[in-house]
Design a protein around this motif. Sequence first.
Motif, PDB file in Angstrom:
ATOM      1  N   GLY A  94       8.416  -3.973  14.734  1.00  0.00           N
ATOM      2  CA  GLY A  94       8.255  -3.288  13.463  1.00  0.00           C
ATOM      3  C   GLY A  94       9.065  -3.983  12.386  1.00  0.00           C
ATOM      4  N   THR A  96      10.175  -3.088   8.223  1.00  0.00           N
ATOM      5  CA  THR A  96      10.066  -2.149   7.116  1.00  0.00           C
ATOM      6  C   THR A  96      10.012  -2.880   5.788  1.00  0.00           C
ATOM      7  N   LYS A 152       6.666   1.746   6.137  1.00  0.00           N
ATOM      8  CA  LYS A 152       6.257   1.388   7.497  1.00  0.00           C
ATOM      9  C   LYS A 152       4.742   1.263   7.593  1.00  0.00           C
ATOM     10  N   TYR A 155       3.551  -0.747  10.823  1.00  0.00           N
ATOM     11  CA  TYR A 155       3.966  -0.062  12.049  1.00  0.00           C
ATOM     12  C   TYR A 155       3.220   1.253  12.223  1.00  0.00           C
TER      13      TYR A 155
END
Length: 266
Positions: A94, A96, A152, A155
């Motif tokens: 992931g 951000t 996000k 993700y």
Amino acid sequence: MVDLTGRTALVTGGMQGVGRGVARAFARAGARIALNDLPGRDASAVLAELAELGAGGVQYFGADLEQPAQIDAMLAQVAAWGAVDILVNNAGIGQTGPLADLPRAVWDRVLAINLSAPFALMQGLLPGMSARGYGRVINVASIHGLVGNPGKAAYATAKHGLVGLSRVAAMEYAEAGSRMSGGVTVNAICPGWVDTPLVQSMVAARQDALGTTREEAIANLLGTKQPTRRGIDPEEIGAMALWLTDPLSHNVTGAALPLDGGWTAH
């Protein structure tokens, strides 16, 4: 107590965090563990730990799940070692950042590892599970597979997609096997804040920013989302995954199971 003697489980991203917690739970139940992580890693300590916990066999299969050719090669290698009864799609990454600033390369990589790789592994392994009448796919999604969160985009998109993929596959294989054989189920576990190296780095950053103790930083970090203000141990996810492998769970399929300290109760 779930007995996985004679069953083979493939756990991706199994060297640390959630993957290692799941592998440990399966090892205690006697499963053969096919452990995946990136090529070239020294897995000897983890394999020894799993063997000591009671695994019926352990083997490391290095593959970069961003690369379809490496996924195909791993599937062939694992098949030569033993038919896979349980697939745990845990590997994930992931990054951000605001949607407007998200590099296309990051978007592509997150979706490749978090969503396309599980698809390829499910496509490769579910037909065999169906033919044998027993199989379990456990996709480690995220609370962000159920709710959104600013910053996000990639993700959350991948994890929402993984929940959707789990539901479709569950419906397609719902009639495979029987109550006696255990059937074939596909489910997604959706954890909240898990005590992993990634979260630990976030806690450290919050602690530095606030000038507080680690415990206060955890409570501050979790309290904004997770009402219990307690992090989730990978062993808790392992216990849930282990229960899903029990033949008695044959009617639990297509579920997105929150393990989130009350996050989705808001």
